[in-house]
Scaffold this motif. Structure first.
Motif, PDB file in Angstrom:
ATOM      1  N   ASP A   9       0.818  -1.203   0.000  1.00  0.00           N
ATOM      2  CA  ASP A   9       0.000   0.000   0.000  1.00  0.00           C
ATOM      3  C   ASP A   9       0.857   1.260   0.000  1.00  0.00           C
ATOM      4  OD1 ASP A   9      -2.120  -1.676   0.091  1.00  0.00           O
ATOM      5  OD2 ASP A   9      -2.620  -1.344   2.201  1.00  0.00           O
ATOM      6  N   GLU A  11      -0.285   4.884   0.790  1.00  0.00           N
ATOM      7  CA  GLU A  11      -1.433   5.701   1.188  1.00  0.00           C
ATOM      8  C   GLU A  11      -1.268   7.178   0.870  1.00  0.00           C
ATOM      9  OE1 GLU A  11      -2.572   4.946   5.157  1.00  0.00           O
ATOM     10  OE2 GLU A  11      -2.992   2.810   4.824  1.00  0.00           O
ATOM     11  N   GLU A  14      -3.087   9.317  -3.261  1.00  0.00           N
ATOM     12  CA  GLU A  14      -4.471   9.261  -3.738  1.00  0.00           C
ATOM     13  C   GLU A  14      -4.717  10.229  -4.893  1.00  0.00           C
ATOM     14  OE1 GLU A  14      -8.066   8.063  -4.496  1.00  0.00           O
ATOM     15  OE2 GLU A  14      -6.779   7.082  -3.009  1.00  0.00           O
ATOM     16  N   ALA A 149      -5.967   1.446  -0.738  1.00  0.00           N
ATOM     17  CA  ALA A 149      -4.840   2.339  -0.979  1.00  0.00           C
ATOM     18  C   ALA A 149      -4.190   2.003  -2.316  1.00  0.00           C
ATOM     19  CB  ALA A 149      -3.820   2.203   0.148  1.00  0.00           C
ATOM     20  N   ASP A 273       0.904  13.068  -2.129  1.00  0.00           N
ATOM     21  CA  ASP A 273      -0.162  13.938  -1.627  1.00  0.00           C
ATOM     22  C   ASP A 273       0.388  15.091  -0.793  1.00  0.00           C
ATOM     23  OD1 ASP A 273      -1.992  12.314  -2.847  1.00  0.00           O
ATOM     24  OD2 ASP A 273      -2.637  11.288  -1.016  1.00  0.00           O
ATOM     25  N   TYR A 287      -9.534   4.126   3.652  1.00  0.00           N
ATOM     26  CA  TYR A 287      -9.350   2.885   2.910  1.00  0.00           C
ATOM     27  C   TYR A 287      -9.783   1.678   3.735  1.00  0.00           C
ATOM     28  CZ  TYR A 287      -6.192   5.785   0.065  1.00  0.00           C
ATOM     29  OH  TYR A 287      -5.655   6.761  -0.721  1.00  0.00           O
ATOM     30  N   THR A 289      -9.158  -2.593   4.156  1.00  0.00           N
ATOM     31  CA  THR A 289      -8.009  -3.487   4.048  1.00  0.00           C
ATOM     32  C   THR A 289      -7.911  -4.032   2.620  1.00  0.00           C
ATOM     33  OG1 THR A 289      -8.257  -4.130   6.362  1.00  0.00           O
ATOM     34  CG2 THR A 289      -6.925  -5.576   4.955  1.00  0.00           C
ATOM     35  N   THR A 290      -6.716  -4.008   2.084  1.00  0.00           N
ATOM     36  CA  THR A 290      -6.511  -4.506   0.719  1.00  0.00           C
ATOM     37  C   THR A 290      -6.794  -6.001   0.650  1.00  0.00           C
ATOM     38  OG1 THR A 290      -4.809  -2.847   0.302  1.00  0.00           O
ATOM     39  CG2 THR A 290      -4.838  -4.780  -1.148  1.00  0.00           C
TER      40      THR A 290
END
Length: 479
Positions: A9, A11, A14, A149, A273, A287, A289-290
């Motif tokens: 991920d 994060e 985005e 993410a 970001d 987000y 959980t992937t």
């Protein structure tokens, strides 16, 4: 498997993901609209290079395409309109609001549809940015949706794509033409590029020392900056910003279809970001959980890209570097580059027709193209990121490259073919058939400031010979 998601991920990207997904989708939208407007006339059942004949002749060598079993203009248009619809949904962001598999399916659909078009597009689709769009669409498919993410590995392989784009272009320049090495390339390039835009003349007339500074800056951006895309933040982000600014400069100074536009979009994938937060923007996505399956797909796709990168990597450092080459039938992990050599003098092919008998004293009228230079008093237009394929091929024709389409073009003009005439800016015969056509060569150069003030012309031209003598429909069909 929670540790796996933590490794994959990213994060803090985005905004980059949104720009990547919506930007690449927007370019697919333009590409499919371009195909709707131009493919039937150029490559359709009755086109200049009919796709059905190519498919029959090439067979499996054409590569993966939905048209291998059957081609019709109606089917081509159906494929393209589906592409337009899917791309529009992605630009709006609807698939991204669902689970990760939904934007993945949407982008892979765009990739498969456009791959089917490119693989039967022959010389009219032989441009490096076709492969670039295909590769970008495939990679962006695995960026996930708003629920998870952005996967760091996918962002990393997108940076690898930008690296190959920039560094490959820089290396091909250094190897290909002395004018890039002695910093004089821009003495000529703005004037001789395939399709100048409204600002190209202004750039051409800039002082020569500034041209040299531009070339030096280009070398720095293409040969040094790309390595910093793999550095920790904020270094990677600033490297991306330099690339974005340089590409924006190219957008302002020329018409290169979507090459510069998609490079800008891809470079945003390296901008974190935190850069936007310094501007006062609040970015706080929530987000989930992937999913394990999605993480596994990302790892497998990354492994595939690494495996396919062997030849492109070697090509970057090869003495005979290939430019805009695909090493597989799916146009993944390609070699890129542009303007390895710079044309020093601009020639244009001007097509003329007459309703008279073609003898001396006949009145000849010029056909006008939408983008390429013709009427010296006409200001160059801005068309990029839209791609005028026939206009680009006319530029190559003036350099001595035909590809088998020019004689069929003369036939279509003699027949007053409505599909071909729609690709032109001006038909001097208003849809009627001329008796004869001919093609003459002219040398073009931008007018100086003094010449522009005196006569209002954007271009100065002088005749340089005849490419095709006056020919009738019956004569040209016997060729």
């Amino acid at each position: 498997m929670e540790w796996l998601g933590g490794v994959l991920d990213a994060e803090g990207y985005e905004v980059g993901r949104q720009i990547l997904q919506r930007g690449v989708a927007a370019i697919y939208l333009i590409a499919f609209i371009s195909a709707i407007n131009q493919f039937p006339a150029l490559l359709g059942e009755n086109g200049l290079l009919p796709a059905p004949r190519f498919i029959e002749r090439a067979g499996k060598r054409a590569g993966p395409t939905f048209f291998r079993w059957r081609y019709s203009d109606r089917l081509l248009l159906a494929v393209c309109w589906i592409g337009v619809g899917v791309a529009a949904l992605l630009v709006i962001g609807i698939p991204q609001s669902g689970p990760p598999w939904l934007p993945m399916l949407a982008f892979l659909t765009l990739w498969a549809l456009y791959l089917s078009v490119v693989n039967i597009g022959q010389v009219f689709y032989g441009f490096g940015w076709e492969s670039l769009l295909l590769e970008a669409g495939f990679l962006v498919a695995f960026l996930g949706s708003n629920e998870v993410a952005p996967p760091f590995l996918v962002l990393l392989v997108i940076r690898w794509l930008v690296f190959r784009l920039e560094f490959g272009a820089g290396m091909i320049k250094m190897r290909g033409d002395r004018s890039w090495r002695d910093l004089t390339a821009l003495y000529y390039h703005h004037e001789t590029q395939p399709m100048p835009n409204p600002a190209s003349r202004f750039f051409h007339l800039l002082p020569k020392p500034l041209h040299k500074a531009e070339v030096a800056g280009n070398h720095f951006t293409q040969l040094v900056v790309p390595f910093f895309l793999f550095a920790p933040q904020p270094v990677a982000g600033w490297a991306a910003v330099i690339i974005i600014v340089t590409q924006a400069w190219l957008v302002i100074s020329g018409n290169f279809a979507w090459l510069n536009w998609i490079t800008i979009v891809l470079a945003f994938g390296a901008v974190p970001d935190s850069f936007y937060e310094t501007l006062g923007l609040t970015i706080a996505p929530a987000y989930s959980t992937t999913p394990v399956w999605f993480a596994a797909v990302v790892v497998l796709v990354t492994a595939l890209i690494v495996w396919l990168s062997r030849q492109p990597l070697l090509n970057l450092f090869a003495k005979r570097q290939l430019m805009n080459a695909s090493f597989n039938r799916f146009h993944l992990v390609n070699a890129y580059g542009a303007f390895g050599s710079v044309t020093k003098v601009r020639y244009e092919v001007i097509i003329e027709g007459t309703a008279d008998d073609g003898a001396p004293g006949s009145r000849w009228e010029e056909y006008e193209f939408k983008g390429k230079p013709g009427d010296p008093s006409r200001m160059p237009r801005q068309y990029a990121p839209y791609h005028l394929r026939l206009d680009w091929l006319m530029w190559f024709l003036a350099l001595g490259s035909d590809g088998g389409w020019f004689t069929p073009l003369l036939v279509k003009l003699l027949q007053a073919d409505p599909k071909i005439l729609k690709l032109l800016r001006y038909d001097p015969f208003n849809g009627e058939r001329p008796r004869y056509v001919r093609a003459r060569m002219f040398r073009y150069r931008f007018s100086t400031r003094e010449e522009k003030r005196a006569n209002g012309l954007w271009w100065m031209r002088e005749e340089a010979g005849t490419l095709v003598e006056p020919v009738s429909l019956r004569a040209v069909q016997r060729r």
